[in-house]
Write a protein that holds these residues in place. Structure first.
Motif, short mmCIF file in Angstrom:
data_model
loop_
_atom_site.label_atom_id
_atom_site.label_comp_id
_atom_site.label_asym_id
_atom_site.label_seq_id
_atom_site.Cartn_x
_atom_site.Cartn_y
_atom_site.Cartn_z
N LEU A 1 2.51 -3.40 -9.93
CA LEU A 1 3.14 -4.46 -9.14
C LEU A 1 2.70 -4.40 -7.68
CD1 LEU A 1 6.76 -4.47 -10.60
CD2 LEU A 1 4.92 -6.12 -11.02
N ALA A 2 2.55 -3.20 -7.14
CA ALA A 2 2.09 -3.05 -5.76
C ALA A 2 0.66 -3.54 -5.61
CB ALA A 2 2.21 -1.60 -5.32
N PHE A 3 -0.18 -3.24 -6.58
CA PHE A 3 -1.57 -3.68 -6.54
C PHE A 3 -1.65 -5.21 -6.62
CE2 PHE A 3 -5.70 -4.56 -8.56
CZ PHE A 3 -6.52 -3.99 -7.61
N ILE A 4 -0.86 -5.81 -7.47
CA ILE A 4 -0.81 -7.28 -7.56
C ILE A 4 -0.31 -7.86 -6.24
CG2 ILE A 4 0.29 -9.22 -8.74
CD1 ILE A 4 -1.88 -7.81 -10.38
N GLY A 5 0.68 -7.23 -5.63
CA GLY A 5 1.19 -7.68 -4.34
C GLY A 5 0.13 -7.64 -3.26
N ILE B 1 0.84 -1.20 0.00
CA ILE B 1 0.00 0.00 0.00
C ILE B 1 0.87 1.25 0.00
CG2 ILE B 1 -1.66 1.33 1.37
CD1 ILE B 1 -2.87 -1.40 2.20
N MET B 2 1.95 1.21 0.77
CA MET B 2 2.88 2.34 0.78
C MET B 2 3.55 2.50 -0.58
SD MET B 2 4.48 1.76 4.59
CE MET B 2 6.00 2.54 4.19
N SER B 3 3.79 1.39 -1.26
CA SER B 3 4.41 1.44 -2.58
C SER B 3 3.51 2.13 -3.59
CB SER B 3 4.74 0.04 -3.07
OG SER B 3 5.68 -0.57 -2.23
N ILE B 4 2.21 2.04 -3.40
CA ILE B 4 1.29 2.73 -4.30
C ILE B 4 1.49 4.24 -4.17
CG2 ILE B 4 -1.14 3.25 -4.73
CD1 ILE B 4 -1.73 0.33 -4.28
N GLY B 5 1.70 4.71 -2.94
CA GLY B 5 1.99 6.13 -2.74
C GLY B 5 3.28 6.55 -3.42
N VAL B 6 4.29 5.70 -3.34
CA VAL B 6 5.55 5.98 -4.04
C VAL B 6 5.34 5.99 -5.54
CG1 VAL B 6 7.87 5.09 -4.48
CG2 VAL B 6 6.96 5.06 -2.17
N ALA B 7 4.53 5.07 -6.03
CA ALA B 7 4.27 5.00 -7.48
C ALA B 7 3.56 6.27 -7.95
CB ALA B 7 3.42 3.78 -7.79
N ILE B 8 2.65 6.78 -7.15
CA ILE B 8 1.96 8.01 -7.52
C ILE B 8 2.95 9.18 -7.54
CG2 ILE B 8 0.23 9.68 -6.76
CD1 ILE B 8 -1.41 7.26 -5.76
N ALA B 9 3.83 9.23 -6.52
CA ALA B 9 4.80 10.32 -6.45
C ALA B 9 5.79 10.25 -7.62
CB ALA B 9 5.55 10.25 -5.13
#
Length: 61
Positions: free
Chosen positions: A36-40, A19-27
């Motif tokens: 990949l974060a969503f699949i994880g 979930i934190m990786s999704i924030g990084v992906a947006i940034a």
């Protein structure tokens, strides 16, 4: 702590990291990291729910 509780804790930590990786992906504006974060998240939560179901079924018998 029981073995099952450690597995649930590990899956919860992995889910939170995704979930934190999704924030990084947006940034970073990276669709690959977001995908990949969503699949994880789906995999970790699916494993957790399946494990909980198996434990519940085995204790009922």
């Amino acid at each position: 702590m029981k073995k099952e509780n450690m597995l649930f804790l590990l899956l919860a930590v992995i889910t939170v990291l995704c979930i934190m990786s999704i924030g990084v992906a947006i940034a970073e504006r990276s669709t690959l990291i977001g995908f990949l974060a969503f699949i994880g998240i789906l995999i970790a939560m699916g494993l957790g729910f399946n494990l909980r179901k198996k434990l519940r079924e085995s204790s009922e018998m």
